[in-house]
Design a protein around this motif. Structure first.
Motif, PDB file in Angstrom:
ATOM      1  N   ILE A 175     -12.658  -4.011  -5.532  1.00  0.00           N
ATOM      2  CA  ILE A 175     -11.585  -5.003  -5.667  1.00  0.00           C
ATOM      3  C   ILE A 175     -12.138  -6.417  -5.501  1.00  0.00           C
ATOM      4  O   ILE A 175     -11.775  -7.331  -6.258  1.00  0.00           O
ATOM      5  CB  ILE A 175     -10.467  -4.721  -4.645  1.00  0.00           C
ATOM      6  N   GLN A 185      -7.880   1.629 -12.129  1.00  0.00           N
ATOM      7  CA  GLN A 185      -7.843   2.876 -11.360  1.00  0.00           C
ATOM      8  C   GLN A 185      -9.269   3.268 -11.014  1.00  0.00           C
ATOM      9  O   GLN A 185     -10.156   3.261 -11.872  1.00  0.00           O
ATOM     10  CB  GLN A 185      -7.155   4.004 -12.125  1.00  0.00           C
ATOM     11  N   GLN A 243      -2.120  -5.080  -4.586  1.00  0.00           N
ATOM     12  CA  GLN A 243      -1.290  -3.884  -4.450  1.00  0.00           C
ATOM     13  C   GLN A 243      -2.154  -2.652  -4.703  1.00  0.00           C
ATOM     14  O   GLN A 243      -2.993  -2.662  -5.609  1.00  0.00           O
ATOM     15  CB  GLN A 243      -0.142  -3.903  -5.465  1.00  0.00           C
ATOM     16  N   THR A 244      -1.947  -1.614  -3.925  1.00  0.00           N
ATOM     17  CA  THR A 244      -2.755  -0.396  -4.068  1.00  0.00           C
ATOM     18  C   THR A 244      -1.865   0.838  -3.923  1.00  0.00           C
ATOM     19  O   THR A 244      -1.145   0.972  -2.938  1.00  0.00           O
ATOM     20  CB  THR A 244      -3.869  -0.334  -3.001  1.00  0.00           C
ATOM     21  N   THR A 245      -1.949   1.714  -4.902  1.00  0.00           N
ATOM     22  CA  THR A 245      -1.254   3.004  -4.847  1.00  0.00           C
ATOM     23  C   THR A 245      -2.298   4.115  -4.843  1.00  0.00           C
ATOM     24  O   THR A 245      -3.093   4.230  -5.786  1.00  0.00           O
ATOM     25  CB  THR A 245      -0.315   3.183  -6.049  1.00  0.00           C
ATOM     26  N   ALA A 266      -7.200   5.794  -6.549  1.00  0.00           N
ATOM     27  CA  ALA A 266      -6.239   4.705  -6.340  1.00  0.00           C
ATOM     28  C   ALA A 266      -6.095   3.836  -7.580  1.00  0.00           C
ATOM     29  O   ALA A 266      -7.080   3.550  -8.278  1.00  0.00           O
ATOM     30  CB  ALA A 266      -6.680   3.832  -5.169  1.00  0.00           C
ATOM     31  N   THR A 267      -4.876   3.444  -7.853  1.00  0.00           N
ATOM     32  CA  THR A 267      -4.601   2.403  -8.837  1.00  0.00           C
ATOM     33  C   THR A 267      -4.317   1.120  -8.077  1.00  0.00           C
ATOM     34  O   THR A 267      -3.493   1.115  -7.155  1.00  0.00           O
ATOM     35  CB  THR A 267      -3.390   2.772  -9.716  1.00  0.00           C
ATOM     36  N   TRP A 268      -5.000   0.043  -8.428  1.00  0.00           N
ATOM     37  CA  TRP A 268      -4.841  -1.211  -7.699  1.00  0.00           C
ATOM     38  C   TRP A 268      -4.636  -2.377  -8.669  1.00  0.00           C
ATOM     39  O   TRP A 268      -5.071  -2.338  -9.822  1.00  0.00           O
ATOM     40  CB  TRP A 268      -6.047  -1.474  -6.793  1.00  0.00           C
ATOM     41  N   LEU A 323      -8.281  -2.767   4.393  1.00  0.00           N
ATOM     42  CA  LEU A 323      -8.514  -3.446   3.120  1.00  0.00           C
ATOM     43  C   LEU A 323      -8.485  -4.963   3.298  1.00  0.00           C
ATOM     44  O   LEU A 323      -9.333  -5.682   2.754  1.00  0.00           O
ATOM     45  CB  LEU A 323      -7.458  -3.025   2.100  1.00  0.00           C
ATOM     46  N   VAL A 375       0.861  -1.186   0.000  1.00  0.00           N
ATOM     47  CA  VAL A 375       0.000   0.000   0.000  1.00  0.00           C
ATOM     48  C   VAL A 375       0.897   1.235   0.000  1.00  0.00           C
ATOM     49  O   VAL A 375       1.799   1.347   0.835  1.00  0.00           O
ATOM     50  CB  VAL A 375      -0.934   0.034   1.224  1.00  0.00           C
ATOM     51  N   LEU A 400     -14.016   0.931  -2.018  1.00  0.00           N
ATOM     52  CA  LEU A 400     -12.878   0.427  -2.795  1.00  0.00           C
ATOM     53  C   LEU A 400     -12.728  -1.076  -2.595  1.00  0.00           C
ATOM     54  O   LEU A 400     -12.428  -1.816  -3.546  1.00  0.00           O
ATOM     55  CB  LEU A 400     -11.599   1.157  -2.377  1.00  0.00           C
TER      56      LEU A 400
END
Length: 218
Positions: free
Chosen positions: A192, A163, A127-129, A145-147, A98, A56, A188
């Motif tokens: 996911i 995203q 993975q999450t940015t 977020a991009t995941w 999450l 993260v 979110l």
């Protein structure tokens, strides 16, 4: 002469007032906040796979012990609330929340950091940015977020990168703002989970906005 005498007389009063203000600030209790949902339903049944939210990333500007608040949506400045802090690091708060959300929605096992199970059990790596993690006072919580979900020992399943942008209105006060941010993380998690199981629905209600900014395999 009279002006000088008056200034000298007021000086002790000014110091007393300043001391009183600082004392009040020092004595105010610090509030600690968590992003964890208070009602996290658990899916019944034996787990068929594991979930590992192993990465993260959050913007440096908000990755602080204090809650970092924006005064308005178009403001580039964030202000720390020294009396309002996260219960853990912000990255840990997001990661744990999450993980808990996905485990409950998918009926999976949280195997973060448990390498033994990863050698046997099918696993989804997550993975999450976060490009935005905004808390706009008296207005909204905003996530961008991009995941990536990556299947391990899942046969023909392929990785997916997406995203998502989420905005949840917030009533007045810090408590309401944290609640809205927790709801944004929950939404979110819905997105996911839906990418993993193909049927989890996003529970956005009538006011929250959930926007997909694109997905691709890989």
């Amino acid at each position: 002469m009279m002006k000088s005498s008056l200034s000298a007389a007021l000086r002790p009063l000014t110091l007393v007032a300043l001391t009183a203000v600082l004392g009040a600030c020092a004595s105010a209790p610090t509030q600690y906040y968590t992003l964890a949902a208070s009602d996290n339903p658990t899916v019944q049944g034996a787990a068929r796979f594991g979930i590992n939210v192993h990465d993260v990333t959050v913007p440096d500007a908000v990755d602080k012990a204090q809650l970092m608040i924006r005064q308005s949506g178009d403001s580039s400045a964030v202000v720390p609330l020294n009396g309002s802090r996260w219960a853990g690091s912000l990255q840990d708060e997001i990661q744990k929340t999450l993980s808990a959300n996905l485990v409950s929605r998918l009926g999976a096992i949280n195997i973060q950091g448990i390498t033994g199970n990863e050698q046997k059990l099918p696993v989804w790596l997550v993975q999450t940015t976060f490009h935005r993690f905004d808390m706009i006072l008296n207005k909204a919580a905003v996530l961008d977020a991009t995941w990536r979900v990556n299947p391990v020992r899942m046969g023909s399943r392929s990785a997916r990168v997406c995203q998502t942008r989420i905005q949840v209105p917030a009533a007045g006060g810090v408590d309401a703002l944290v609640k809205s941010q927790s709801q944004a993380i929950s939404l979110l998690s819905d997105v996911i989970a839906g990418a993993i199981d193909g049927h989890t629905q996003v529970q956005a209600g009538n006011v929250a906005q959930v926007q997909s900014l694109g997905c691709h395999s890989g």
